[in-house]
Design a protein around this motif. Structure first.
Motif, PDB file in Angstrom:
ATOM      1  N   GLU A   1       4.237  -8.574   3.196  1.00  0.00           N
ATOM      2  CA  GLU A   1       5.537  -9.331   2.507  1.00  0.00           C
ATOM      3  C   GLU A   1       5.479 -10.922   2.697  1.00  0.00           C
ATOM      4  N   ASP A   2       5.357 -11.380   3.954  1.00  0.00           N
ATOM      5  CA  ASP A   2       5.052 -12.990   4.044  1.00  0.00           C
ATOM      6  C   ASP A   2       4.191 -13.455   3.601  1.00  0.00           C
ATOM      7  N   ILE A   3       2.923 -12.637   3.163  1.00  0.00           N
ATOM      8  CA  ILE A   3       1.845 -13.300   2.221  1.00  0.00           C
ATOM      9  C   ILE A   3       2.052 -13.303   0.901  1.00  0.00           C
ATOM     10  N   ILE A   4       2.833 -12.416   0.406  1.00  0.00           N
ATOM     11  CA  ILE A   4       3.290 -12.435  -0.974  1.00  0.00           C
ATOM     12  C   ILE A   4       4.402 -13.369  -1.142  1.00  0.00           C
ATOM     13  N   ILE A   5       5.410 -13.549  -0.407  1.00  0.00           N
ATOM     14  CA  ILE A   5       6.367 -14.511  -0.491  1.00  0.00           C
ATOM     15  C   ILE A   5       5.890 -16.065  -0.415  1.00  0.00           C
ATOM     16  N   LYS A   6       4.894 -16.211   0.547  1.00  0.00           N
ATOM     17  CA  LYS A   6       4.358 -17.650   0.828  1.00  0.00           C
ATOM     18  C   LYS A   6       3.631 -18.072  -0.465  1.00  0.00           C
ATOM     19  N   ASN A   7       3.037 -16.984  -1.286  1.00  0.00           N
ATOM     20  CA  ASN A   7       2.033 -17.399  -2.232  1.00  0.00           C
ATOM     21  C   ASN A   7       2.888 -17.123  -3.287  1.00  0.00           C
ATOM     22  N   ARG A   8       4.022 -16.844  -3.455  1.00  0.00           N
ATOM     23  CA  ARG A   8       4.745 -16.725  -4.473  1.00  0.00           C
ATOM     24  C   ARG A   8       4.132 -15.525  -5.767  1.00  0.00           C
ATOM     25  N   TYR A   9       3.779 -14.505  -5.082  1.00  0.00           N
ATOM     26  CA  TYR A   9       3.266 -13.331  -5.634  1.00  0.00           C
ATOM     27  C   TYR A   9       4.638 -12.637  -6.127  1.00  0.00           C
ATOM     28  N   GLU A  10       4.296 -11.684  -7.122  1.00  0.00           N
ATOM     29  CA  GLU A  10       5.620 -10.780  -7.586  1.00  0.00           C
ATOM     30  C   GLU A  10       5.515  -9.282  -6.929  1.00  0.00           C
TER      31      GLU A  10
ATOM     32  N   ASN B   1      -4.630  -3.510  20.532  1.00  0.00           N
ATOM     33  CA  ASN B   1      -3.634  -3.701  19.554  1.00  0.00           C
ATOM     34  C   ASN B   1      -2.968  -2.438  18.985  1.00  0.00           C
ATOM     35  N   GLU B   2      -1.828  -2.770  18.566  1.00  0.00           N
ATOM     36  CA  GLU B   2      -1.019  -1.657  17.966  1.00  0.00           C
ATOM     37  C   GLU B   2      -0.973  -2.013  16.445  1.00  0.00           C
ATOM     38  N   PHE B   3      -1.168  -0.875  15.884  1.00  0.00           N
ATOM     39  CA  PHE B   3      -1.062  -0.890  14.121  1.00  0.00           C
ATOM     40  C   PHE B   3       0.407  -0.481  13.913  1.00  0.00           C
ATOM     41  N   ASN B   4       1.192  -1.419  13.871  1.00  0.00           N
ATOM     42  CA  ASN B   4       2.528  -1.003  13.715  1.00  0.00           C
ATOM     43  C   ASN B   4       2.961  -1.209  12.201  1.00  0.00           C
ATOM     44  N   PRO B   5       3.104  -0.158  11.487  1.00  0.00           N
ATOM     45  CA  PRO B   5       3.330  -0.079   9.898  1.00  0.00           C
ATOM     46  C   PRO B   5       4.485  -1.226   9.469  1.00  0.00           C
ATOM     47  N   PHE B   6       5.376  -1.080  10.310  1.00  0.00           N
ATOM     48  CA  PHE B   6       6.664  -1.871   9.941  1.00  0.00           C
ATOM     49  C   PHE B   6       6.143  -3.490   9.826  1.00  0.00           C
ATOM     50  N   TYR B   7       5.510  -3.720  11.110  1.00  0.00           N
ATOM     51  CA  TYR B   7       4.974  -5.140  11.436  1.00  0.00           C
ATOM     52  C   TYR B   7       4.030  -5.348  10.158  1.00  0.00           C
ATOM     53  N   GLU B   8       3.149  -4.516   9.761  1.00  0.00           N
ATOM     54  CA  GLU B   8       2.130  -4.928   8.744  1.00  0.00           C
ATOM     55  C   GLU B   8       2.745  -5.001   7.484  1.00  0.00           C
ATOM     56  N   ILE B   9       3.915  -4.301   7.110  1.00  0.00           N
ATOM     57  CA  ILE B   9       4.601  -4.345   5.931  1.00  0.00           C
ATOM     58  C   ILE B   9       5.146  -5.910   5.661  1.00  0.00           C
ATOM     59  N   LYS B  10       5.880  -6.167   7.086  1.00  0.00           N
ATOM     60  CA  LYS B  10       6.543  -7.500   7.070  1.00  0.00           C
ATOM     61  C   LYS B  10       5.310  -8.636   6.682  1.00  0.00           C
ATOM     62  N   LYS B  11       4.042  -8.350   7.496  1.00  0.00           N
ATOM     63  CA  LYS B  11       3.025  -9.268   7.430  1.00  0.00           C
ATOM     64  C   LYS B  11       2.687  -9.383   5.850  1.00  0.00           C
TER      65      LYS B  11
ATOM     66  N   LEU C   1       5.343   5.480   4.426  1.00  0.00           N
ATOM     67  CA  LEU C   1       4.962   4.181   4.792  1.00  0.00           C
ATOM     68  C   LEU C   1       3.499   3.499   4.500  1.00  0.00           C
ATOM     69  N   GLN C   2       2.634   4.522   4.153  1.00  0.00           N
ATOM     70  CA  GLN C   2       1.287   4.210   3.813  1.00  0.00           C
ATOM     71  C   GLN C   2       1.017   3.697   2.359  1.00  0.00           C
ATOM     72  N   ASP C   3       1.988   4.532   1.637  1.00  0.00           N
ATOM     73  CA  ASP C   3       2.129   4.152   0.233  1.00  0.00           C
ATOM     74  C   ASP C   3       2.867   2.764  -0.193  1.00  0.00           C
ATOM     75  N   ILE C   4       3.654   2.543   0.743  1.00  0.00           N
ATOM     76  CA  ILE C   4       4.412   1.251   0.570  1.00  0.00           C
ATOM     77  C   ILE C   4       3.672   0.122   0.977  1.00  0.00           C
ATOM     78  N   LEU C   5       2.929   0.343   2.266  1.00  0.00           N
ATOM     79  CA  LEU C   5       2.217  -0.768   2.834  1.00  0.00           C
ATOM     80  C   LEU C   5       0.778  -1.073   1.905  1.00  0.00           C
ATOM     81  N   TRP C   6       0.247  -0.054   1.448  1.00  0.00           N
ATOM     82  CA  TRP C   6      -1.010  -0.290   0.638  1.00  0.00           C
ATOM     83  C   TRP C   6      -0.687  -0.615  -0.680  1.00  0.00           C
ATOM     84  N   SER C   7       0.440  -0.570  -1.083  1.00  0.00           N
ATOM     85  CA  SER C   7       1.077  -1.155  -2.591  1.00  0.00           C
ATOM     86  C   SER C   7       1.153  -2.515  -2.579  1.00  0.00           C
ATOM     87  N   LEU C   8       1.583  -3.057  -1.258  1.00  0.00           N
ATOM     88  CA  LEU C   8       1.706  -4.443  -0.843  1.00  0.00           C
ATOM     89  C   LEU C   8       0.404  -5.094  -0.764  1.00  0.00           C
ATOM     90  N   TRP C   9      -0.527  -4.392  -0.269  1.00  0.00           N
ATOM     91  CA  TRP C   9      -2.009  -4.704   0.038  1.00  0.00           C
ATOM     92  C   TRP C   9      -2.541  -4.904  -1.382  1.00  0.00           C
TER      93      TRP C   9
END
Length: 265
Positions: free
Chosen positions: A112-121, A100-110, A221-229
Protein backbone atom coordinates in the motif's frame (compact mmCIF):
# COMPACT_ATOMS: atom_id res chain seq x y z
CA UNK A 1 6.33 -13.72 -13.05
CA UNK A 2 8.92 -11.94 -10.92
CA UNK A 3 12.28 -12.58 -12.63
CA UNK A 4 14.03 -13.52 -15.86
CA UNK A 5 15.47 -17.05 -15.90
CA UNK A 6 17.85 -18.60 -18.39
CA UNK A 7 19.18 -22.09 -18.97
CA UNK A 8 22.98 -21.97 -19.26
CA UNK A 9 24.67 -25.00 -20.81
CA UNK A 10 28.40 -25.66 -20.45
CA UNK A 11 30.54 -28.52 -21.68
CA UNK A 12 30.08 -30.32 -18.36
CA UNK A 13 26.72 -29.34 -16.94
CA UNK A 14 23.62 -27.14 -17.18
CA UNK A 15 22.45 -24.40 -14.81
CA UNK A 16 19.63 -21.93 -14.26
CA UNK A 17 20.68 -18.28 -14.13
CA UNK A 18 18.24 -15.83 -12.56
CA UNK A 19 18.16 -12.08 -13.06
CA UNK A 20 15.70 -10.01 -10.97
CA UNK A 21 12.75 -8.58 -12.89
CA UNK A 22 11.52 -5.01 -13.11
CA UNK A 23 10.79 -3.37 -9.75
CA UNK A 24 11.70 -6.38 -7.62
CA UNK A 25 14.00 -4.27 -5.45
CA UNK A 26 10.88 -2.58 -4.07
CA UNK A 27 9.13 -5.77 -2.99
CA UNK A 28 11.81 -8.43 -2.35
CA UNK A 29 14.22 -8.48 0.60
CA UNK A 30 17.21 -10.28 -0.88
CA UNK A 31 19.00 -10.57 2.46
CA UNK A 32 16.11 -12.60 3.83
CA UNK A 33 16.02 -14.73 0.71
CA UNK A 34 19.75 -15.50 0.89
CA UNK A 35 19.58 -16.36 4.59
CA UNK A 36 16.61 -18.67 4.09
CA UNK A 37 18.10 -20.41 1.06
CA UNK A 38 21.16 -21.18 3.17
CA UNK A 39 19.00 -22.29 6.12
CA UNK A 40 17.16 -24.93 4.06
CA UNK A 41 20.20 -26.04 2.06
CA UNK A 42 20.80 -29.24 4.06
CA UNK A 43 17.20 -30.42 4.03
CA UNK A 44 16.93 -31.53 0.38
CA UNK A 45 13.84 -29.40 -0.13
CA UNK A 46 15.22 -26.99 -2.75
CA UNK A 47 17.35 -27.58 -5.83
CA UNK A 48 21.06 -27.04 -5.03
CA UNK A 49 22.00 -23.34 -5.10
CA UNK A 50 25.52 -22.69 -6.35
CA UNK A 51 25.57 -18.90 -6.13
CA UNK A 52 23.28 -16.19 -4.79
CA UNK A 53 24.01 -12.50 -4.32
CA UNK A 54 22.00 -10.47 -1.81
CA UNK A 55 22.98 -7.17 -3.45
CA UNK A 56 22.14 -7.95 -7.08
CA UNK A 57 19.63 -10.78 -6.61
CA UNK A 58 21.47 -12.87 -9.22
CA UNK A 59 21.21 -16.58 -8.49
CA UNK A 60 22.61 -19.75 -10.06
CA UNK A 61 21.20 -23.22 -9.38
CA UNK A 62 21.66 -26.71 -10.76
CA UNK A 63 19.46 -27.50 -13.73
CA UNK A 64 17.45 -30.70 -13.33
CA UNK A 65 17.59 -32.74 -16.53
CA UNK A 66 14.44 -34.51 -17.69
CA UNK A 67 12.45 -32.74 -15.02
CA UNK A 68 8.71 -32.23 -14.69
CA UNK A 69 7.39 -28.86 -13.54
CA UNK A 70 3.92 -29.15 -12.04
CA UNK A 71 1.12 -27.24 -13.73
CA UNK A 72 -2.56 -26.62 -13.05
CA UNK A 73 -3.46 -30.03 -14.44
CA UNK A 74 -0.76 -32.23 -12.92
CA UNK A 75 -1.00 -30.35 -9.60
CA UNK A 76 -4.44 -31.90 -9.10
CA UNK A 77 -3.28 -35.49 -9.57
CA UNK A 78 -3.59 -37.53 -6.41
CA UNK A 79 0.04 -38.65 -6.43
CA UNK A 80 1.19 -35.03 -6.66
CA UNK A 81 -1.22 -33.82 -4.00
CA UNK A 82 0.39 -36.37 -1.71
CA UNK A 83 3.97 -35.48 -2.70
CA UNK A 84 3.37 -31.75 -2.25
CA UNK A 85 1.67 -32.24 1.11
CA UNK A 86 4.59 -34.37 2.32
CA UNK A 87 7.17 -31.83 1.17
CA UNK A 88 5.33 -28.94 2.81
CA UNK A 89 4.93 -30.91 6.02
CA UNK A 90 8.67 -31.63 5.96
CA UNK A 91 9.39 -27.92 5.63
CA UNK A 92 6.86 -26.81 8.25
CA UNK A 93 8.04 -29.37 10.81
CA UNK A 94 11.74 -28.94 10.05
CA UNK A 95 12.54 -26.58 12.95
CA UNK A 96 14.46 -24.40 10.47
CA UNK A 97 14.88 -20.96 11.98
CA UNK A 98 14.09 -18.28 9.43
CA UNK A 99 15.15 -14.89 10.74
CA UNK A 100 12.21 -13.03 9.22
CA UNK A 101 8.46 -13.27 9.49
CA UNK A 102 6.22 -13.14 6.45
CA UNK A 103 3.38 -11.19 8.02
CA UNK A 104 0.60 -10.75 5.44
CA UNK A 105 -0.79 -7.66 7.15
CA UNK A 106 2.65 -6.04 7.17
CA UNK A 107 3.15 -7.06 3.53
CA UNK A 108 -0.19 -5.54 2.54
CA UNK A 109 0.78 -2.30 4.31
CA UNK A 110 4.18 -2.34 2.56
CA UNK A 111 2.58 -2.66 -0.87
CA UNK A 112 0.00 0.00 0.00
CA UNK A 113 2.78 2.42 0.92
CA UNK A 114 4.51 1.80 -2.43
CA UNK A 115 1.25 2.39 -4.30
CA UNK A 116 0.51 5.60 -2.37
CA UNK A 117 4.07 6.93 -2.65
CA UNK A 118 4.08 6.45 -6.42
CA UNK A 119 0.48 7.63 -6.83
CA UNK A 120 -0.68 4.44 -8.45
CA UNK A 121 -4.41 3.65 -8.39
CA UNK A 122 -5.98 1.04 -6.10
CA UNK A 123 -8.75 -1.19 -7.36
CA UNK A 124 -12.26 0.20 -6.94
CA UNK A 125 -13.63 0.02 -3.39
CA UNK A 126 -10.30 -0.94 -1.84
CA UNK A 127 -10.66 1.26 1.26
CA UNK A 128 -13.78 -0.51 2.52
CA UNK A 129 -12.39 -3.95 1.65
CA UNK A 130 -9.14 -3.15 3.47
CA UNK A 131 -10.94 -2.48 6.75
CA UNK A 132 -12.60 -5.90 6.60
CA UNK A 133 -9.36 -7.64 5.67
CA UNK A 134 -7.49 -6.31 8.70
CA UNK A 135 -10.25 -7.60 11.01
CA UNK A 136 -9.25 -11.14 9.98
CA UNK A 137 -6.34 -10.97 12.45
CA UNK A 138 -8.51 -12.03 15.35
CA UNK A 139 -9.28 -15.45 13.86
CA UNK A 140 -5.87 -16.26 12.39
CA UNK A 141 -3.68 -18.90 14.05
CA UNK A 142 -0.58 -17.16 15.45
CA UNK A 143 1.61 -20.28 15.50
CA UNK A 144 4.38 -19.67 12.94
CA UNK A 145 6.45 -22.24 11.04
CA UNK A 146 9.17 -21.96 8.34
CA UNK A 147 7.23 -21.31 5.15
CA UNK A 148 7.78 -20.83 1.44
CA UNK A 149 4.85 -18.43 0.90
CA UNK A 150 4.67 -18.76 -2.89
CA UNK A 151 3.60 -22.36 -3.50
CA UNK A 152 2.19 -22.15 -7.00
CA UNK A 153 2.54 -25.39 -9.02
CA UNK A 154 5.34 -23.92 -11.17
CA UNK A 155 7.61 -23.81 -8.12
CA UNK A 156 7.42 -27.59 -7.67
CA UNK A 157 9.85 -29.56 -9.84
CA UNK A 158 10.09 -33.34 -10.00
CA UNK A 159 13.25 -35.08 -11.19
CA UNK A 160 13.29 -38.31 -13.21
CA UNK A 161 13.43 -40.41 -10.02
CA UNK A 162 10.20 -38.83 -8.80
CA UNK A 163 11.79 -36.67 -6.09
CA UNK A 164 10.01 -33.34 -5.64
CA UNK A 165 11.77 -30.00 -5.07
CA UNK A 166 10.38 -26.62 -4.05
CA UNK A 167 12.17 -23.69 -5.71
CA UNK A 168 12.07 -19.85 -5.54
CA UNK A 169 12.37 -18.70 -1.92
CA UNK A 170 12.04 -14.94 -2.43
CA UNK A 171 8.98 -14.62 -0.20
CA UNK A 172 10.05 -17.19 2.40
CA UNK A 173 9.78 -16.56 6.12
CA UNK A 174 7.99 -17.69 9.25
CA UNK A 175 4.23 -17.80 8.71
CA UNK A 176 0.98 -19.59 9.48
CA UNK A 177 1.30 -23.09 7.97
CA UNK A 178 -2.03 -22.73 6.17
CA UNK A 179 -0.60 -19.97 3.95
CA UNK A 180 1.36 -22.51 1.88
CA UNK A 181 -1.63 -24.85 1.74
CA UNK A 182 -4.02 -22.09 0.69
CA UNK A 183 -1.59 -20.85 -1.96
CA UNK A 184 -1.28 -24.28 -3.53
CA UNK A 185 -5.04 -24.74 -3.54
CA UNK A 186 -5.72 -21.33 -5.09
CA UNK A 187 -2.94 -21.46 -7.67
CA UNK A 188 -3.80 -25.03 -8.68
CA UNK A 189 -7.51 -24.21 -8.76
CA UNK A 190 -8.29 -27.30 -6.71
CA UNK A 191 -11.90 -28.42 -6.61
CA UNK A 192 -13.45 -28.97 -3.16
CA UNK A 193 -12.85 -32.74 -3.20
CA UNK A 194 -9.26 -32.27 -4.37
CA UNK A 195 -8.63 -29.69 -1.68
CA UNK A 196 -10.06 -32.02 0.96
CA UNK A 197 -7.75 -34.84 -0.15
CA UNK A 198 -4.80 -32.45 -0.10
CA UNK A 199 -5.60 -31.24 3.42
CA UNK A 200 -6.11 -34.77 4.72
CA UNK A 201 -2.77 -35.88 3.30
CA UNK A 202 -1.11 -32.96 5.06
CA UNK A 203 -2.98 -33.14 8.36
CA UNK A 204 -3.11 -36.95 8.53
CA UNK A 205 -6.48 -36.64 10.23
CA UNK A 206 -9.99 -35.43 9.54
CA UNK A 207 -10.38 -31.76 8.65
CA UNK A 208 -11.68 -29.59 11.49
CA UNK A 209 -13.55 -26.28 11.40
CA UNK A 210 -10.48 -24.35 12.57
CA UNK A 211 -8.52 -25.79 9.63
CA UNK A 212 -11.09 -24.59 7.11
CA UNK A 213 -11.27 -21.19 8.79
CA UNK A 214 -7.50 -20.68 8.64
CA UNK A 215 -7.43 -21.87 5.04
CA UNK A 216 -10.16 -19.42 4.02
CA UNK A 217 -8.52 -16.49 5.82
CA UNK A 218 -5.20 -17.20 4.15
CA UNK A 219 -6.90 -17.39 0.75
CA UNK A 220 -8.42 -13.95 1.29
CA UNK A 221 -5.14 -12.42 2.45
CA UNK A 222 -3.29 -13.86 -0.53
CA UNK A 223 -5.73 -12.60 -3.13
CA UNK A 224 -5.71 -9.11 -1.68
CA UNK A 225 -1.92 -9.05 -1.25
CA UNK A 226 -1.09 -10.32 -4.74
CA UNK A 227 -3.63 -7.98 -6.31
CA UNK A 228 -1.67 -5.09 -4.75
CA UNK A 229 1.56 -6.71 -5.98
CA UNK A 230 0.10 -6.72 -9.49
CA UNK A 231 -0.71 -3.01 -9.33
CA UNK A 232 2.95 -2.29 -8.54
CA UNK A 233 4.36 -4.63 -11.18
CA UNK A 234 2.05 -3.34 -13.91
CA UNK A 235 3.02 0.23 -13.14
CA UNK A 236 6.61 -0.92 -13.66
CA UNK A 237 5.65 -1.87 -17.21
CA UNK A 238 4.69 -5.56 -16.90
CA UNK A 239 1.29 -6.60 -18.27
CA UNK A 240 -0.51 -9.39 -16.39
CA UNK A 241 -3.88 -9.01 -18.09
CA UNK A 242 -6.83 -9.73 -15.73
CA UNK A 243 -4.65 -11.50 -13.12
CA UNK A 244 -4.76 -8.72 -10.51
CA UNK A 245 -8.42 -7.79 -10.75
CA UNK A 246 -9.44 -11.46 -10.83
CA UNK A 247 -7.59 -12.11 -7.58
CA UNK A 248 -9.04 -8.96 -6.03
CA UNK A 249 -12.60 -9.97 -6.92
CA UNK A 250 -12.11 -13.54 -5.69
CA UNK A 251 -10.73 -12.16 -2.42
CA UNK A 252 -13.89 -10.08 -2.03
CA UNK A 253 -16.10 -13.11 -2.68
CA UNK A 254 -14.25 -15.18 -0.06
CA UNK A 255 -14.40 -12.27 2.37
CA UNK A 256 -18.17 -12.31 2.01
CA UNK A 257 -18.19 -16.05 2.77
CA UNK A 258 -16.10 -15.43 5.88
CA UNK A 259 -18.40 -12.61 7.01
CA UNK A 260 -21.45 -14.84 6.57
CA UNK A 261 -19.77 -17.80 8.28
CA UNK A 262 -19.80 -19.91 5.10
CA UNK A 263 -16.39 -21.47 5.62
CA UNK A 264 -17.52 -24.83 4.24
CA UNK A 265 -18.50 -23.44 0.84
Amino acid sequence: MTNKNYKVKTLNDSFVLRFPGEGTEKIIDRKNEVANVKAISNNEIDVKTLYINEETGIKITKYIENDETLNNNTAKEDKNLKLVSELLLKLHNSKIEMGNEFNPFYEIKKYEDIIIKNRYEFYKGYDSIRNKVFKLKKDLDTNLVPSHNDTLPDNFIKDKSGKLYLIDWEYSGMNNRFWDLAAYSLESELLDLEEDRFLKYYLNREIEEKDRLNLLINKILQDILWSLWTIIKENEGVDYGPYGIDRYNRGIRNLEKYTKGLIYE
